[in-house]
Design an enzyme around this catalytic site. Sequence first.
Site, PDB file in Angstrom:
ATOM      1  N   ASP A   1      48.035  20.696 -20.920  1.00  0.00           N
ATOM      2  CA  ASP A   1      47.233  19.985 -21.912  1.00  0.00           C
ATOM      3  C   ASP A   1      45.906  19.506 -21.334  1.00  0.00           C
ATOM      4  O   ASP A   1      45.679  19.578 -20.125  1.00  0.00           O
ATOM      5  CB  ASP A   1      48.028  18.797 -22.497  1.00  0.00           C
ATOM      6  CG  ASP A   1      48.842  18.041 -21.447  1.00  0.00           C
ATOM      7  OD1 ASP A   1      48.520  18.153 -20.253  1.00  0.00           O
ATOM      8  OD2 ASP A   1      49.796  17.340 -21.822  1.00  0.00           O
TER       9      ASP A   1
ATOM     10  N   ASN B   1      58.418   7.967 -24.452  1.00  0.00           N
ATOM     11  CA  ASN B   1      58.923   8.238 -25.810  1.00  0.00           C
ATOM     12  C   ASN B   1      59.530   9.641 -25.924  1.00  0.00           C
ATOM     13  O   ASN B   1      59.785  10.120 -27.018  1.00  0.00           O
ATOM     14  CB  ASN B   1      57.801   8.062 -26.842  1.00  0.00           C
ATOM     15  CG  ASN B   1      56.651   9.041 -26.641  1.00  0.00           C
ATOM     16  OD1 ASN B   1      56.699   9.876 -25.740  1.00  0.00           O
ATOM     17  ND2 ASN B   1      55.624   8.944 -27.462  1.00  0.00           N
TER      18      ASN B   1
ATOM     19  N   HIS C   1      58.081  12.487 -24.988  1.00  0.00           N
ATOM     20  CA  HIS C   1      57.163  13.613 -25.212  1.00  0.00           C
ATOM     21  C   HIS C   1      57.128  14.555 -24.011  1.00  0.00           C
ATOM     22  O   HIS C   1      57.379  14.155 -22.875  1.00  0.00           O
ATOM     23  CB  HIS C   1      55.756  13.126 -25.612  1.00  0.00           C
ATOM     24  CG  HIS C   1      54.923  12.524 -24.522  1.00  0.00           C
ATOM     25  ND1 HIS C   1      54.090  11.444 -24.723  1.00  0.00           N
ATOM     26  CD2 HIS C   1      54.749  12.849 -23.210  1.00  0.00           C
ATOM     27  CE1 HIS C   1      53.456  11.153 -23.618  1.00  0.00           C
ATOM     28  NE2 HIS C   1      53.848  11.974 -22.675  1.00  0.00           N
TER      29      HIS C   1
ATOM     30  N   GLU D   1      54.193  14.817 -29.262  1.00  0.00           N
ATOM     31  CA  GLU D   1      54.753  13.504 -29.541  1.00  0.00           C
ATOM     32  C   GLU D   1      55.968  13.643 -30.462  1.00  0.00           C
ATOM     33  O   GLU D   1      56.170  14.712 -31.057  1.00  0.00           O
ATOM     34  CB  GLU D   1      53.674  12.623 -30.192  1.00  0.00           C
ATOM     35  CG  GLU D   1      52.421  12.410 -29.335  1.00  0.00           C
ATOM     36  CD  GLU D   1      52.617  11.427 -28.175  1.00  0.00           C
ATOM     37  OE1 GLU D   1      53.778  11.207 -27.740  1.00  0.00           O
ATOM     38  OE2 GLU D   1      51.611  10.887 -27.690  1.00  0.00           O
TER      39      GLU D   1
HETATM   40  C1  F6R Z   1      50.712  15.719 -18.629  1.00  0.00           C
HETATM   41  C2  F6R Z   1      51.732  15.727 -19.650  1.00  0.00           C
HETATM   42  C3  F6R Z   1      52.466  14.492 -20.064  1.00  0.00           C
HETATM   43  C4  F6R Z   1      53.055  13.743 -18.878  1.00  0.00           C
HETATM   44  C5  F6R Z   1      53.827  12.510 -19.319  1.00  0.00           C
HETATM   45  C6  F6R Z   1      54.330  11.688 -18.158  1.00  0.00           C
HETATM   46  O1  F6R Z   1      50.195  17.020 -18.430  1.00  0.00           O
HETATM   47  O2  F6R Z   1      51.947  16.754 -20.197  1.00  0.00           O
HETATM   48  O3  F6R Z   1      53.497  14.850 -20.941  1.00  0.00           O
HETATM   49  O4  F6R Z   1      53.889  14.599 -18.159  1.00  0.00           O
HETATM   50  O5  F6R Z   1      53.016  11.709 -20.138  1.00  0.00           O
HETATM   51  O6  F6R Z   1      53.248  11.186 -17.447  1.00  0.00           O
HETATM   52  P1  F6R Z   1      53.447  10.421 -16.061  1.00  0.00           P
HETATM   53  O7  F6R Z   1      53.926  11.415 -15.076  1.00  0.00           O
HETATM   54  O8  F6R Z   1      52.073   9.903 -15.737  1.00  0.00           O
HETATM   55  O9  F6R Z   1      54.438   9.340 -16.320  1.00  0.00           O
END
Ligand code: F6R
Length: 248
Positions: free
Chosen positions: A71, A140, A142, A147
């Site tokens: 992303d 959450n 995701h 989401e």
């Molecule tokens: C980032 C991504 C997000 C993160 C998630 C956890 O490329 O796709 O889904 O993997 O938000 O983020 P952290 O590792 O910062 O807790």
Amino acid sequence: MSGNIKLQICDSAAAVATAAATAFADLIRTRPDAVIGLATGSTPEATYTEMARMHKDEGLTMAGVTSFNLDEYWGLGGDHEQSYRYFMNDRLFRHVDIHPWNTHVLNGKARFPALECRSFEDRILAAGGVDLWLLGIGGNGHIAFNEPGSSVDSRTRLVSLTQETIDANSDGRFFSDPSEVPRCALSAGIGTIREARALILLATGAKKADAIAAAVEGPFSPDCPSSLLQDHPECTFIIDAAAASMLT
Ligand code: F6R
């Protein structure tokens, strides 16, 4: 219901990083032209540090590897310090010998988002699909920026971030204030991710424990996007004991 998800529970966050880096290194050594998927965020940073160390100390070469990232924030160019392109260059790409032109990160400043997303999917297809995709998980549930509510067959698209995700990313690790966080992102879809031949999801810390329990033991439901990996034939969650603490 845990479906096919395999669990690898490690003693520490450092052990999670070593296990994940080793899985990627094993793939790349076996298949030097591997197509890998990558994630950003705090969790994979130590994995990238370990992959860079393997390149420096153990001769791991990524010269034949192609990568695709999950992303990118919508509206941020690759020179913005909080863009995911900048993150990847800074944490991994500049420390290894992967060719910049083989690293695919969605362009957050593309003129036409739908065309950019279509081109990303086309590039994955042209590369022969992703062999192994690294994922993180949001509090959450995701995955990428899919989401809750995202459908199982969603494709790469422009999405809105939830307030929870905006707040999680403005706790000082990345952005210092919620007003700085872009409201939208380009994100690989759940359908796009599920087409990878293998998946590794990383989680560390108690903050991820509820999401891990919902993903592994909860219903297969868009309410928890990571639960939509339950029927993937080759999906491993590599997590530390704190992240595993709510599993029954
Ligand atoms: C980032 C991504 C997000 C993160 C998630 C956890 O490329 O796709 O889904 O993997 O938000 O983020 P952290 O590792 O910062 O807790």
